[in-house]
Design a protein around this motif. Structure first.
Motif, PDB file in Angstrom:
ATOM      1  N   TYR A  47      29.349  46.348  21.848  1.00 18.96           N
ATOM      2  CA  TYR A  47      30.542  46.259  22.689  1.00 18.96           C
ATOM      3  C   TYR A  47      30.426  45.103  23.688  1.00 18.96           C
ATOM      4  O   TYR A  47      31.358  44.297  23.836  1.00 18.96           O
ATOM      5  CB  TYR A  47      30.751  47.572  23.423  1.00 18.96           C
ATOM      6  N   GLY A  86      30.460  41.788  21.956  1.00 15.86           N
ATOM      7  CA  GLY A  86      31.781  41.550  21.376  1.00 15.86           C
ATOM      8  C   GLY A  86      32.793  41.059  22.387  1.00 15.86           C
ATOM      9  O   GLY A  86      33.562  40.136  22.115  1.00 15.86           O
ATOM     10  N   GLY A 110      32.651  37.570  21.203  1.00 19.62           N
ATOM     11  CA  GLY A 110      33.309  37.869  19.940  1.00 19.62           C
ATOM     12  C   GLY A 110      34.534  37.015  19.651  1.00 19.62           C
ATOM     13  O   GLY A 110      35.438  36.916  20.477  1.00 19.62           O
ATOM     14  N   LYS A 167      35.867  45.088  16.044  1.00 18.00           N
ATOM     15  CA  LYS A 167      34.482  44.752  15.730  1.00 18.00           C
ATOM     16  C   LYS A 167      34.390  43.278  15.349  1.00 18.00           C
ATOM     17  O   LYS A 167      35.161  42.787  14.518  1.00 18.00           O
ATOM     18  CB  LYS A 167      33.952  45.610  14.578  1.00 18.00           C
ATOM     19  N   THR A 168      33.446  42.568  15.968  1.00 17.12           N
ATOM     20  CA  THR A 168      33.288  41.143  15.698  1.00 17.12           C
ATOM     21  C   THR A 168      31.904  40.841  15.147  1.00 17.12           C
ATOM     22  O   THR A 168      30.940  41.592  15.377  1.00 17.12           O
ATOM     23  CB  THR A 168      33.506  40.313  16.970  1.00 17.12           C
ATOM     24  N   GLY A 178      29.390  40.215  17.985  1.00 15.55           N
ATOM     25  CA  GLY A 178      28.905  41.461  18.568  1.00 15.55           C
ATOM     26  C   GLY A 178      27.939  42.175  17.659  1.00 15.55           C
ATOM     27  O   GLY A 178      26.950  42.762  18.114  1.00 15.55           O
TER      28      GLY A 178
END
Length: 464
Positions: A244, A247, A251, A262-263, A266
């Motif tokens: 988190y 990201g 991200g 979601k990246t 990350g």
């Protein structure tokens, strides 16, 4: 005549003038109408904006964001405190925690994937779901239950005499229970509801495989030592936190379509921090015998029990040779490194927690999107359901168990394991015969005298 010609000549001009005047008037009217329409539109937009602003101010969801944050924070600390309390209470309570998560996860997954309206007409369907659940739990954990309770159960007048039959035939009993459930399912099939009933059966078995079975392996981790339960849990939590943080700070590249937030940055950044955190967790957890010692036959152990055991070699510092380099050859030294092997194993566990375990969470996200649900439930205020919190833990726990059994377990045999095996598999007559044979071996090795051996033999013969 001249006047007539003049009128004929001027008539088109008058007509053109009238047409032009009419056109100008129409144009002015259109401009006025357009302006009035624009004014009305502007006024409408202003009113809509004002209404939206008032709605936003009066929206309970927006106004309660602070309250939701407070509730979420409070329950976060409640869960952390409860977890550490259970951890200190002992292995038995940790197992109950896993069983609770096991059952609650099953309930939540079934609830969001089936149509509750159908259950009114099919009451046996819900019953069969729970029947298959407890049959599976008994199959997976039944022998462990007998193992840790046999010393107490064998004293009971009715159960003690038949305990051996239940343990020896455990697999066959479980198979018969499953076949009974299968027959009941076929008998419950109704025309018009077949698609729903088979869908429910498939979902039930999916949850049994992906959640209940993997939770069983987490219970085995607890019996191998709380270290193998707490380390993977800690790695997943650390990975989630740093995924988190990395990201939102770095991200840019989307990782997977079912989880748009979601990246890739990350995902990879969390891997680095999780590996670093694994060294800290190992340092903290491996210093306590209560954490690293396995449980053999007593579940009443707690943090105040002063638990000790013979350490597994992975917790003992060992010397490792480094690759030969020219600089070492010139200095005429042998490059070595003294380190506990558990640090190397922890790095590998951290890698799995970072690169593979998150896909358990992605799977859960995909399932929620498939059934158009925000959360799996509302068991935990501000956090959703239990499944939302442990979706990655199941995969991590099962991998830890298989990793431990493959690369770390010593498969040692102790007096307690032999004694438990004897009580589970031999009847009274066979136990007496075993004692006689052991005494004979002691006599043959001159450990027992002939007189003592004969006395013991006479006692056993009188009992038989």
């Amino acid at each position: 005549m001249a006047q007539e010609e003049t009128d004929n000549f001027l008539t088109p001009l008058r007509t053109s003038k009238e047409t032009f005047a009419t056109g100008v008037t129409s144009f002015d009217d259109n401009i006025n109408i357009s302006q009035r329409s624009k004014d009305v539109t502007t006024e409408g937009n202003n009113l809509a904006a004002q209404a939206a602003s008032e709605k936003k101010l009066s929206d309970p969801t927006n106004s309660n964001k602070l309250q939701t944050f407070i509730i979420r924070t409070i329950w976060t600390f409640v869960m952390i405190g409860a977890f550490f309390f259970i951890l200190g209470a002992g292995h038995f309570w940790c197992i109950l925690l896993v069983v609770f998560c096991q059952i609650t996860t099953f309930k939540e997954c079934i609830s969001i994937t089936v149509e509750n309206s159908q259950l009114i007409n099919l009451p046996l369907t819900r019953t069969l779901n729970w029947y298959f659940l407890f049959t599976t739990i008994y199959y997976l954990d039944g022998l462990s239950i007998w193992q840790f309770t046999i010393k107490y159960m064998i004293k009971l007048p009715l159960i003690g005499n038949h305990l051996n039959w239940f343990t020896v035939n455990h697999g066959f009993i479980c198979y018969c229970l499953y076949v009974l459930g299968f027959i009941l399912f076929v008998k419950s099939l109704k025309m018009g509801h077949l698609k729903y009933q088979f869908k429910s059966l498939c979902i039930t078995h999916m949850v049994l495989l992906l959640c209940v079975f993997q939770a069983h392996l987490i219970i085995q981790n607890i019996l191998n030592g709380l270290f193998w339960f707490l380390l993977p849990c800690g790695l997943v939590i650390v990975n989630d936190i740093f995924a988190y943080l990395c990201g939102i700070t770095m991200g840019k590249t989307k990782l997977i379509s079912i989880s748009p937030k979601k990246t890739l940055e990350g995902f990879l950044g969390a891997w680095v921090f999780t590996v670093l955190a694994s060294f800290i967790l190992v340092k903290l957890l491996s210093s306590s015998g209560y954490m690293i010692c396995p449980i053999i036959d007593d579940l009443k152990i707690n943090v105040f029990s002063n638990l000790t055991c013979e350490l597994n070699p992975v917790f003992i510092p060992q010397e490792f040779r480094l690759p030969p380099l020219k600089i070492f050859e010139k200095l005429n030294i042998t490059p070595t490194l003294i380190v506990k092997p558990i640090y190397i194993h922890a790095m590998l566990l951290a890698t799995f927690a970072s690169l593979f375990a998150p896909f358990g969470g992605f799977f859960a996200s995909g399932l929620k999107r498939a059934v158009k649900a925000k959360d799996f439930g509302d068991s935990i205020p501000g956090h959703g359901g239990v499944t939302d919190r442990v979706d990655c833990q199941f995969m991590m726990g099962s991998f830890t168990y298989l990793y431990y059994e493959t690369f770390i377990s010593e498969k040692s045999i102790t007096v307690n394991t032999i004694l438990t095996s004897i009580l589970l598999n031999l009847n009274e007559k066979q136990i007496f015969s075993l004692i006689v044979e052991l005494n004979k071996i002691l006599y043959d090795n001159n450990i027992l005298s002939l007189e003592t051996y004969n006395k013991l033999l006479n006692i056993y013969e009188s009992l038989l």
